[in-house]
Design an enzyme around this catalytic site. Structure first.
Site, short mmCIF file in Angstrom:
data_model
loop_
_atom_site.label_atom_id
_atom_site.label_comp_id
_atom_site.label_asym_id
_atom_site.label_seq_id
_atom_site.Cartn_x
_atom_site.Cartn_y
_atom_site.Cartn_z
N GLY A 123 1.01 2.43 -3.22
CA GLY A 123 1.41 3.00 -4.51
C GLY A 123 2.89 2.82 -4.83
N GLY A 124 3.32 1.54 -4.93
CA GLY A 124 4.74 1.29 -5.22
C GLY A 124 5.56 1.66 -3.99
N GLY A 170 -2.37 -1.65 -2.52
CA GLY A 170 -3.04 -0.69 -1.64
C GLY A 170 -4.28 -0.08 -2.27
N MET A 171 -4.15 0.40 -3.49
CA MET A 171 -5.28 1.02 -4.19
C MET A 171 -6.02 -0.02 -5.02
SD MET A 171 -5.43 4.38 -3.74
CE MET A 171 -5.56 3.77 -2.09
N GLN A 228 -4.32 -1.92 -12.52
CA GLN A 228 -3.77 -1.09 -11.44
C GLN A 228 -2.52 -1.72 -10.82
OE1 GLN A 228 -5.42 1.68 -8.74
NE2 GLN A 228 -7.49 1.20 -9.37
N THR A 229 -1.66 -2.27 -11.66
CA THR A 229 -0.34 -2.64 -11.16
C THR A 229 0.41 -1.32 -10.96
OG1 THR A 229 0.47 -2.75 -13.42
CG2 THR A 229 -0.24 -4.83 -12.44
N SER A 230 1.54 -1.36 -10.22
CA SER A 230 2.29 -0.12 -10.01
C SER A 230 3.16 0.19 -11.23
CB SER A 230 3.13 -0.23 -8.74
OG SER A 230 2.41 0.30 -7.67
N TYR A 236 -6.30 3.00 -15.79
CA TYR A 236 -6.76 3.35 -14.46
C TYR A 236 -5.72 4.11 -13.65
CZ TYR A 236 -10.41 3.34 -11.02
OH TYR A 236 -11.40 3.74 -10.17
N CYS A 277 -16.66 9.67 0.86
CA CYS A 277 -17.73 9.76 -0.13
C CYS A 277 -17.43 10.95 -1.03
CB CYS A 277 -19.10 9.91 0.53
SG CYS A 277 -19.35 11.42 1.39
P1 NAD Z 1 0.80 -1.10 -4.86
O1 NAD Z 1 2.24 -0.94 -5.15
O2 NAD Z 1 0.33 -1.18 -3.45
O3 NAD Z 1 0.25 -2.38 -5.63
C1 NAD Z 1 0.60 -2.71 -6.93
C2 NAD Z 1 0.41 -4.21 -7.11
O4 NAD Z 1 0.72 -4.58 -8.44
C3 NAD Z 1 1.30 -5.03 -6.19
O5 NAD Z 1 0.49 -5.84 -5.39
C4 NAD Z 1 2.18 -5.82 -7.16
O6 NAD Z 1 2.47 -7.11 -6.67
C5 NAD Z 1 1.32 -5.87 -8.40
N1 NAD Z 1 2.03 -6.08 -9.65
C6 NAD Z 1 3.11 -5.42 -10.13
N2 NAD Z 1 3.43 -5.86 -11.35
C7 NAD Z 1 2.54 -6.83 -11.66
C8 NAD Z 1 2.34 -7.63 -12.80
N3 NAD Z 1 3.10 -7.53 -13.87
N4 NAD Z 1 1.30 -8.52 -12.78
C9 NAD Z 1 0.50 -8.63 -11.70
N5 NAD Z 1 0.66 -7.87 -10.60
C10 NAD Z 1 1.65 -6.97 -10.58
O7 NAD Z 1 0.08 0.09 -5.63
P2 NAD Z 1 -1.41 0.64 -5.47
O8 NAD Z 1 -1.48 1.58 -4.31
O9 NAD Z 1 -2.38 -0.47 -5.53
O10 NAD Z 1 -1.52 1.52 -6.79
C11 NAD Z 1 -1.54 0.88 -8.06
C12 NAD Z 1 -1.30 1.85 -9.17
O11 NAD Z 1 -2.42 2.71 -9.30
C13 NAD Z 1 -0.10 2.75 -8.96
O12 NAD Z 1 0.54 2.99 -10.18
C14 NAD Z 1 -0.70 4.00 -8.42
O13 NAD Z 1 0.12 5.12 -8.65
C15 NAD Z 1 -1.99 4.06 -9.22
N6 NAD Z 1 -3.04 4.78 -8.51
C16 NAD Z 1 -4.22 4.93 -9.12
C17 NAD Z 1 -5.24 5.60 -8.48
C18 NAD Z 1 -6.54 5.81 -9.12
O14 NAD Z 1 -7.38 6.50 -8.61
N7 NAD Z 1 -6.79 5.23 -10.23
C19 NAD Z 1 -5.07 6.11 -7.21
C20 NAD Z 1 -3.88 5.90 -6.59
C21 NAD Z 1 -2.88 5.21 -7.23
#
Ligand code: NAD
Length: 554
Positions: A57-58, A181-182, A268-270, A327, A415
């Site tokens: 998550g960033g 990660g997510m 789901q980019t950060s 998302y 689950c």
């Molecule tokens: P992370 O930082 O591990 O991954 C984010 C990815 O986005 C990275 O791989 C990065 O390279 C990529 N990225 C950034 N800018 C980009 C762009 N312009 N184009 C393409 N790729 C790009 O984060 P994460 O753990 O995967 O979480 C993603 C987001 O989802 C975060 O904002 C987090 O807070 C949110 N989140 C959502 C949920 C949910 O249930 N929906 C749960 C947890 C986190």
């Protein structure tokens, strides 16, 4: 094993690994459990960037810095059953006198007084080493790798299929950005739900990790190749996932140009972190990393502008028929700040798909085998299937997870379980430990994204029936209820998921070590925790929650 030997064996920065087996290093399982889970969060198989103690998550961290981490480890190794450790933004700050059924660790991460709750102020404090970003499960030591979000993502994509495609997702293309990660759970969740999937990430390493862990089928740097794979797969109705290296804004522009309109579209980019998360268009990953350091203001300006452009393309696709939903990364808010006035013209995934589950007290129940032995998780899978034989959805999920999910770090499972079910499952797991059917205790926790544990007006509490979206008394009550009930560690965070200023949320983890004490704690905590979700939704006027409240006599 003394402290130095322990550090040498399990915590030599940046190589972290949880101990396994049933031999204790701390004074009891109550402190061994948080110790193992903290180290597990930082395991290279689990964490996105252990070098910087970043879990997911960033910039979500497990501890503030390597020294602070060592001090937490030292404290946990010494902590007695009548003491509790206080952790302030990833640093051990004191031990208080408590009792055997109180939480062993009390964690507060990233909290700021509301008028100061901005990224800018947070970053200033972070530079001075005073705070860290805890995300949700990073700083509360219950991240279990990409699997942690897999079932929730699967449920969301499947719900989207039921709502918009009559439950038939074959020949449907789902597109999303971010495979971290997510977000890395999306390809597997999408194909399990039947879609053809295209995921876009600027960082090839992130996609490679999903290939290794079998969350994604194919990877390419070539847009034309990705396009041809997804077009063919969509025609044939094949559930295939492709990871394309690129900037999501640029790729959406190309797809629009080629008139390839995804059936479903999300992201789901950060985006929740415009400086250290989202990568603006027009920069390579390396250029972005350099600009972050040399000119943070310019970086943020470009980031917001890019997000506005990105959301504009999403809206254009919506106009052409895509089912678009946010998302949970606050992309809409930062796109709005970047100039896209219509950013909130599509809804978030909670009001779209998840709220009815929250009204039943359903949420992401997860557990980890502290033994490190996958057989222990298979034993819990079997025990759950036996406990809930009528729940074919759950049984199906557990069989699919066993076949498709590769464990990262300590074996774990997730689950979604509701009111009544969580308590039942907790007691069943405690019995498995008591009877020696698993080799060591099990911890049960959850994401902060749950029915009663979060206030997040652009996500979990978006569009509440009574307009109470921004009231954060609820997660505070949740964490207090879980402390009083005897969770083994609890946490209260700010900012996770959507960024500083936009959410407050609580976490809990409770130990099943086979004792009577554990059973009392499990029964209280796993009753109270979903109950707070039902109180919250019943109070907001949701009929389903009012009915569940009556059913369980809450
Ligand atoms: P992370 O930082 O591990 O991954 C984010 C990815 O986005 C990275 O791989 C990065 O390279 C990529 N990225 C950034 N800018 C980009 C762009 N312009 N184009 C393409 N790729 C790009 O984060 P994460 O753990 O995967 O979480 C993603 C987001 O989802 C975060 O904002 C987090 O807070 C949110 N989140 C959502 C949920 C949910 O249930 N929906 C749960 C947890 C986190």
């Amino acid at each position: 094993m003394n402290y130095s030997e322990f550090i040498n064996a399990y915590a030599r920065h940046p190589h972290y690994k949880s101990p396994t087996g049933n031999h204790l290093h701390a004074c009891s399982w109550q402190t061994e459990a948080p110790l193992r889970m903290l180290l597990n969060n930082l395991d290279t198989e689990v964490a996105e960037n252990p070098e910087e103690l970043i879990v997911y998550g960033g910039t979500g961290q497990a501890a503030r810095d390597p020294e602070a981490l060592k001090e937490i480890i030292r404290s946990l190794l010494d902590l007695k059953e009548n003491e509790s450790l206080l952790v302030q933004s990833g640093k051990a700050v004191g031990v208080v006198r408590t009792h055997a059924e109180a939480p062993r660790v009390l964690i507060a991460n990233s909290n700021l007084v509301p008028a100061w709750a901005t990224w800018q102020h947070f970053e200033e404090l972070k530079k001075r080493g005073l705070i860290m970003y805890g995300q949700m499960t990073a700083g509360s030591w219950i991240y279990i790798g990409t699997q942690g979000i897999l079932q929730g993502t699967y449920e969301t994509f499947a719900a989207c299929g039921r709502k918009y495609f009559n439950g038939d997702t074959r020949h449907k293309l789902l597109v999303s950005g971010g495979l971290g990660g997510m977000g890395g759970a999306q390809p597997l969740a999408a194909t399990l739900a039947g879609y053809t999937f295209l995921g876009v990430d600027v960082d090839p390493k992130r996609i490679e990790k999903r290939i290794v862990t079998r969350y994604i089928d194919k990877m390419t740097y070539d847009y034309e190749e990705a396009k041809s794979i997804i077009q063919n797969a969509k025609i044939k109705g094949e559930a295939i996932s492709v990871g394309l290296v690129g900037n999501i804004g640029d790729i959406l522009e190309k797809l629009l140009h080629d008139n390839i309109i995804p059936d479903a579209l999300t992201d789901q980019t950060s985006a929740h972190d415009p400086l250290n998360g989202y990568v603006p268009a027009g920069l390579t990953l390396q250029e972005a990393i350099a600009l972050r350091k040399s000119d943070a203001e310019e970086y943020k300006r470009r980031s917001l502008k890019s997000m506005a452009r990105h959301v504009n393309f999403m809206l254009e696709m919506k106009a052409k028929g895509s089912k678009v939903f946010d998302y949970g990364n606050n992309l809409r808010e930062f796109a709005r700040q970047g100039g896209e006035k219509r950013a909130f013209e599509y809804q978030g995934f909670v009001p779209e798909f998840i709220r009815p589950l929250f009204c039943e007290g359903k949420g992401p129940f997860r557990w980890v085998a502290l033994s490190g032995d996958p057989e222990d998780i298979y034993a819990t899978d079997a025990a759950l299937m036996e406990t809930f034989p009528e729940d074919s959805h759950l049984t199906h999920w557990l069989s699919v997870a066993r076949q498709k999910v590769i464990f990262q770090g300590l074996p774990a499972r997730i689950c979604w379980l509701g009111m009544g079910e969580r308590e039942k499952a907790g007691v069943v797991f405690n019995e498995l430990v008591r009877k020696g059917k698993v080799k060591a205790p099990i911890v049960i926790g959850r994401d902060h994204l749950d029915c009663g544990s979060v206030a997040s007006p652009n996500r979990e509490t978006e569009g509440m029936k009574d307009g109470s979206d921004a009231i954060s008394d609820w997660p505070l009550l949740n964490v207090m209820a879980n402390a009083s009930g005897g969770a083994t560690w609890i946490s209260f965070h700010h900012g996770g998921g959507v960024g500083i200023g936009y959410s407050q949320h609580a976490g809990m983890v409770v130990l099943a070590d086979g004792t009577d004490r554990a059973e009392r704690c499990l029964r209280r905590v796993l009753h109270n925790d979903p109950a707070t979700g039902i109180f919250r939704h019943a109070d907001a006027g949701y009929e389903e929650a009012i009915a569940v409240r009556k059913k369980y006599n809450l």
